[in-house]
Write an enzyme that holds these catalytic residues in place. Structure first.
Site, PDB file in Angstrom:
ATOM      1  CB  SER A  85      -0.872   0.018   1.261  1.00 39.27           C
ATOM      2  OG  SER A  85      -1.493   1.281   1.408  1.00 39.27           O
TER       3      SER A  85
ATOM      4  CE1 TYR B  87      -3.821  -1.987   5.178  1.00 40.13           C
ATOM      5  CE2 TYR B  87      -3.160   0.245   4.583  1.00 40.13           C
ATOM      6  CZ  TYR B  87      -3.593  -1.013   4.218  1.00 40.13           C
ATOM      7  OH  TYR B  87      -3.789  -1.310   2.885  1.00 40.13           O
TER       8      TYR B  87
END
Ligand code: NAP
Length: 259
Positions: free
Chosen positions: A143, A156
């Site tokens: 990501s 995350y």
């Protein structure tokens, strides 16, 4: 990836796609199957996986990757289907957004288990077969959060950054072998991800891209290993952060470093 597995026999490649029950994983499974690959469809939602297998002709392998033993068992079950996994797409993942002190400890453990530990373990378990056969493609869906940092998503982002470091190290380790490592770095993608993480995507830029566009990059990463940003312009903030980290942080803090 049609694979020649010795003796000149042209067999259909087998790909394990984690998180194939939704979003990017589902789109990736569809693309791979359209190219003639036998897809091993992983996820937790058995109904969605069964419907997809009915359409694509793949095999359902359900497992909750938050369970510490699940990744190892999933690798064993995957190998039991056709005896080999030529392509591993480490895609399954989840998010969480909010101030760090509000993140429940059990959810922190779940983020690390599913997003980081499970792909590491799956790769460790499936790599020996790939090396022995002289053929393997490993792709990680990371990501942009892991490359730039995002407010409210520290854990995350850390899991995705960890995957990036793992992939880079593995590339060095596998240099000279026929096993390749690709990394796909999506920005904002139109999937159930944001709804599931508990905070919808509220910004107007970057504009969300389709899961199909990310899936196309995943398939490209199996053919030509490298880092694939989706959309491609995301490499610019990453380069800026690398070149002038102080200026990047000041700009990001001013214009909003959360998603
Ligand atoms: N959407 C974005 O904007 C975006 C941006 C950057 C990176 N990513 C990354 O892209 C990947 C795919 O996300 P997506 O956008 O396609 O989201 P999604 O539609 O929510 O799909 C997530 C997939 O991961 C699986 N999964 C979640 N928790 C799991 C668990 N405990 N055990 C096993 N499987 C689990 C889900 O399976 P079930 O549904 O069957 O539970 C689902 O198939 C993730 O790694 C995510 O971090 C997404």
């Amino acid at each position: 990836m049609p694979a020649d597995h010795g003796g000149g026999d042209q067999l259909t490649a087998t790909a394990l796609v984690t998180g194939a029950s939704s979003g990017i994983g589902e789109a990736t499974a569809r693309l791979l199957a359209a190219g003639g690959t036998h897809v091993l469809l992983h996820g937790r939602d058995r109904d969605r996986l069964a419907a997809l297998a009915g359409e694509l002709g793949g095999t359902v392998l359900d497992a909750d990757l938050a369970d510490p033993e699940a990744a190892g068992k999933l690798a064993e079950r995957a190998l039991a289907v056709t005896g080999r996994v030529d392509v591993l797409v480490n895609n399954a993942g989840l998010g969480w957004a909010g101030p760090l002190p509000e993140l429940p400890a059990e959810h922190l453990a779940r983020l690390v288990a599913v997003n980081l530990t499970a792909p590491l373990e799956l790769t460790r378990a499936l790599l020996p077969g790939m090396l022995a056969r002289g053929c393997g493609r490993i792709v990680f869906v990371t990501s942009i959060a892991g490359r730039t940092g995002v407010a409210g998503e520290a854990v995350y982002a850390a899991t995705k950054s960890g995957l990036d470091a793992f992939a880079d190290s593995l590339r060095f380790e596998l240099h000279g072998t026929d096993v390749t490592v690709g990394v796909v770095v999506p920005g904002v993608v139109r999937t159930a991800f944001f709804e599931r993480r508990g905070r919808p995507y509220a910004r107007t830029t970057p504009r969300p891209v389709s899961a199909q566009r990310v899936a196309a990059a995943v398939v490209r990463a199996t053919a030509k290993p490298g880092d694939y940003y989706v959309p491609r312009w995301l490499r610019v903030p990453v380069a800026l952060r690398g070149a002038v980290p102080g200026a990047y942080r000041a700009l990001a803090a001013r214009f909003g470093a959360e998603s």
